[in-house]
Design a protein around this motif. Sequence first.
Motif, short mmCIF file in Angstrom:
data_model
loop_
_atom_site.label_atom_id
_atom_site.label_comp_id
_atom_site.label_asym_id
_atom_site.label_seq_id
_atom_site.Cartn_x
_atom_site.Cartn_y
_atom_site.Cartn_z
N GLY A 163 0.81 -1.21 0.00
CA GLY A 163 0.00 0.00 0.00
C GLY A 163 0.84 1.26 0.00
N PRO A 164 1.83 1.38 0.92
CA PRO A 164 2.67 2.59 0.90
C PRO A 164 3.47 2.75 -0.39
CG PRO A 164 2.84 1.46 3.01
CD PRO A 164 2.07 0.55 2.11
N VAL A 165 3.90 1.63 -1.00
CA VAL A 165 4.67 1.72 -2.25
C VAL A 165 3.79 2.29 -3.36
CG1 VAL A 165 6.02 0.44 -3.95
CG2 VAL A 165 6.08 -0.24 -1.55
N ILE A 166 2.61 1.70 -3.53
CA ILE A 166 1.69 2.17 -4.58
C ILE A 166 1.25 3.60 -4.31
CG2 ILE A 166 -0.56 1.76 -5.65
CD1 ILE A 166 -0.14 -1.22 -5.13
N GLY A 167 0.93 3.87 -3.03
CA GLY A 167 0.51 5.22 -2.68
C GLY A 167 1.60 6.24 -2.94
N GLY A 168 2.83 5.90 -2.56
CA GLY A 168 3.94 6.82 -2.80
C GLY A 168 4.15 7.09 -4.27
N PHE A 169 4.05 6.05 -5.11
CA PHE A 169 4.23 6.23 -6.56
C PHE A 169 3.12 7.12 -7.13
CE2 PHE A 169 3.10 4.94 -10.88
CZ PHE A 169 4.32 5.12 -11.53
N LEU A 170 1.86 6.85 -6.74
CA LEU A 170 0.74 7.62 -7.29
C LEU A 170 0.78 9.08 -6.85
CD1 LEU A 170 -2.14 5.00 -6.88
CD2 LEU A 170 -1.05 5.72 -9.01
N VAL A 171 1.12 9.31 -5.59
CA VAL A 171 1.16 10.69 -5.09
C VAL A 171 2.28 11.47 -5.77
CG1 VAL A 171 1.61 12.11 -3.05
CG2 VAL A 171 0.07 10.15 -2.89
N GLU A 172 3.43 10.83 -6.01
CA GLU A 172 4.55 11.52 -6.65
C GLU A 172 4.28 11.84 -8.12
OE1 GLU A 172 8.28 9.61 -6.14
OE2 GLU A 172 8.21 9.66 -3.95
N HIS A 173 3.47 11.01 -8.79
CA HIS A 173 3.28 11.19 -10.24
C HIS A 173 1.90 11.76 -10.60
CE1 HIS A 173 6.67 8.36 -10.12
NE2 HIS A 173 6.99 8.84 -11.31
N TYR A 174 0.92 11.65 -9.72
CA TYR A 174 -0.43 12.15 -10.03
C TYR A 174 -0.91 13.04 -8.89
CZ TYR A 174 0.01 8.45 -13.50
OH TYR A 174 0.46 7.64 -14.53
N TRP A 175 -2.08 12.75 -8.34
CA TRP A 175 -2.58 13.53 -7.21
C TRP A 175 -3.11 12.55 -6.17
CZ3 TRP A 175 -6.16 11.58 -10.28
CH2 TRP A 175 -7.49 11.51 -9.88
N TRP A 176 -3.37 13.03 -4.96
CA TRP A 176 -3.69 12.12 -3.86
C TRP A 176 -4.96 11.32 -4.13
CZ3 TRP A 176 -8.41 12.74 -1.66
CH2 TRP A 176 -9.02 13.99 -1.74
N GLY A 177 -5.92 11.85 -4.88
CA GLY A 177 -7.15 11.12 -5.15
C GLY A 177 -6.94 9.85 -5.97
N SER A 178 -5.81 9.75 -6.67
CA SER A 178 -5.55 8.56 -7.48
C SER A 178 -5.37 7.30 -6.64
CB SER A 178 -4.33 8.78 -8.36
OG SER A 178 -3.18 9.04 -7.57
N VAL A 179 -5.05 7.45 -5.34
CA VAL A 179 -4.90 6.26 -4.50
C VAL A 179 -6.24 5.56 -4.29
CG1 VAL A 179 -2.92 7.29 -3.32
CG2 VAL A 179 -5.19 7.48 -2.29
N PHE A 180 -7.34 6.29 -4.46
CA PHE A 180 -8.67 5.68 -4.38
C PHE A 180 -9.19 5.27 -5.76
CE2 PHE A 180 -8.50 8.79 -0.85
CZ PHE A 180 -8.59 7.90 0.21
N LEU A 181 -8.77 6.00 -6.76
CA LEU A 181 -9.31 5.78 -8.10
C LEU A 181 -8.94 4.40 -8.66
CD1 LEU A 181 -11.04 7.77 -9.67
CD2 LEU A 181 -9.04 8.39 -11.02
N ILE A 182 -7.83 3.83 -8.21
CA ILE A 182 -7.41 2.52 -8.72
C ILE A 182 -8.41 1.43 -8.35
CG2 ILE A 182 -4.96 3.07 -8.74
CD1 ILE A 182 -4.70 1.63 -6.08
N ASN A 183 -9.26 1.65 -7.33
CA ASN A 183 -10.23 0.62 -6.92
C ASN A 183 -11.35 0.44 -7.94
OD1 ASN A 183 -8.84 0.27 -4.50
ND2 ASN A 183 -10.11 1.76 -3.40
N ILE A 184 -11.70 1.52 -8.65
CA ILE A 184 -12.92 1.50 -9.44
C ILE A 184 -12.86 0.51 -10.60
CG2 ILE A 184 -14.47 2.92 -10.84
CD1 ILE A 184 -13.71 5.28 -9.05
N PRO A 185 -11.84 0.54 -11.48
CA PRO A 185 -11.82 -0.45 -12.57
C PRO A 185 -11.72 -1.88 -12.06
CG PRO A 185 -9.76 0.78 -12.48
CD PRO A 185 -10.70 1.47 -11.58
N LEU A 186 -10.99 -2.09 -10.95
CA LEU A 186 -10.88 -3.45 -10.42
C LEU A 186 -12.23 -3.94 -9.89
CD1 LEU A 186 -7.44 -3.15 -8.59
CD2 LEU A 186 -7.94 -4.39 -10.69
N MET A 187 -12.97 -3.07 -9.22
CA MET A 187 -14.29 -3.46 -8.73
C MET A 187 -15.26 -3.69 -9.89
SD MET A 187 -14.60 -4.01 -5.57
CE MET A 187 -13.60 -3.85 -4.11
N ALA A 188 -15.17 -2.88 -10.94
CA ALA A 188 -16.03 -3.07 -12.11
C ALA A 188 -15.77 -4.42 -12.77
CB ALA A 188 -15.80 -1.94 -13.11
N LEU A 189 -14.55 -4.90 -12.68
CA LEU A 189 -14.22 -6.20 -13.25
C LEU A 189 -14.63 -7.36 -12.34
CD1 LEU A 189 -12.70 -8.02 -15.33
CD2 LEU A 189 -10.63 -7.59 -13.98
#
Length: 587
Positions: A163-189
């Motif tokens: 979790g901290p690895v993925i969160g750190g990568f997303l925060v450094e390259h995108y914005w903090w909301g992206s740490v939640f956005l990754i759940n949506i396509p996975l849940m849709a599948l």
Amino acid sequence: MTGMSTAVTRLRAAADGANRWAVLVVLCLSLLLVALDATVLHVAVPAVTEDLRPSAVGLLWIVDAYPLVCASLLILFGTLGDRIGRRRVLLFGYAFFGVASAVAATADSPGVLIAARALLGVGGAMIMPATLSILRQVFPDRRERALAIGIWTAVAAVGAATGPVIGGFLVEHYWWGSVFLINIPLMALILPVARWLLPESRGSDDGPWDVVGALTAAAGVLGVVLGIKRAGGGEGVLDLATLGPLLTGAALLVLFARRQRRRKHPLIDIAMFARPAFTTAVGCIVLAMLALVGLELIAVQYLQLVLDLSPLETGLRLLPLTFAAMAAGATGSYTLSRVGPRRMVGWGFVLTAASVLLLTLMGQHDRPALLTVGFVLLGFGLQSTLFGAYESMLSEAPAERAGGAAAIGETSYQLGAGLGIALLGSVMNAAYTPGLSRLHEEGVPAAAGTAASHSLGEAYQVAGQLGGPLGDLLRNTARHAFVDGLHVTLLVSAGLLLLGALAALRLPRVMDCSSAREVCGVKTAETAEAAEAAEAVVPGPALPERAVSGPRPEPRGLPAQDRPGRRFPLPARREPAEATGSGRAAH
């Protein structure tokens, strides 16, 4: 006609064997998302603070709303799944999780983000016990179930650690909301796949569901966890804001237990706690999580504040712990069958204590080899302990109470995590503060020294404001005090882990599968039928219900000690475990 029926039965049993591993994949993906969400926000807190500007209390609730709500509702949704169907509750949990993730990713105020995190907790509470109870149903063979639980616990460790690895990568390259956005396509599948693939199962549905009892348990767990978290956040244990929720929650849990003992159809069979194996397994889960979460929190602070690593570098440094946990989960079934629950859990605690003592060699400077070895031993030892404890707890619980037992295990998991932060955090603070007590003698203002004593992060901020020689003095003194406090905390943690090793002596010596209630390694259609009748599975796409009437012939071609013997219809409730402890009385 009988021959045709037998042939159909064998074909369906073979299909079930193929499907259950696909079911395990779906359940593990579900758990992975929930475990990720528990830790992925940690490294995004600075970015959230800068964007939404929450108050100190608001920031606390942004972080804690998810685990608080999730822990308090586990028993409610775990027992509800036993009544209305575990797959149904799981699918609702997916939907809640996806919607809440979208709200959290687009939140524009602290209040909206807190509400979204609470909804994520509701979804997590639906998903977590359902995955474990469905696993209990689709793997009646205990050795296969042990392998499945090993994979399940390894996935949980992977999710929490990455979790901290993925969160750190997303925060450094995108914005903090992206740490939640990754759940949506996975849940849709995963939602349509789970609806098509997962079998529906439920436990005993006789009698009304105890709504008052479920709400009492939810309020009780919420009070206890809230009190523990406040204590871990630096509040005094005797403060009303800490002591009030603790006492209220404890009183409600006592009332819940007394109510369940009196009811003809209880939500949770309190008699399970009279079995030494079940109670010991639950206690071992609490102790293991106490050590894991508390040590992980302190390790993250050490890596970031003492060694000055970035969030992404910190997450990468913790990857050896993840890989070791995966290895322990993958080999857990083999280890458990060879050494038994007692030795696996006990030596897991001992190995973890040894790794903690090794980590006391950490100092002011980076020692990558030492940290890697320590984290590998820590991950392997704790995962072995959690594997053996979960398998013993789940095998001890009656099949019709699988949801309630899974909820107890997951609640223990959350309580252990909260206790780890509270207890080890309090030890850390108590050991860290005295190291700054003489700063005023060196010319540092008393107010600055008091502020720096709260945490190492705050000490760095105060040092930056002071600047010059006094700022450098404060910074270096705080660093040394933190490392000294870290050593004391590791020693206390090692003592608790050794206590866990002693507690594990109450677990059974061997993984006994001789009971008619446990099926071990028998691959015939006849034993598959008997196992499914024992598990009381509701008809579904992968687990059709079959009746068992009268004794079954022993399968030919097996050694005498491996023959399952004669099987008879099993009662709905499990009789008390024998004094010697069987395999089912082996989280």
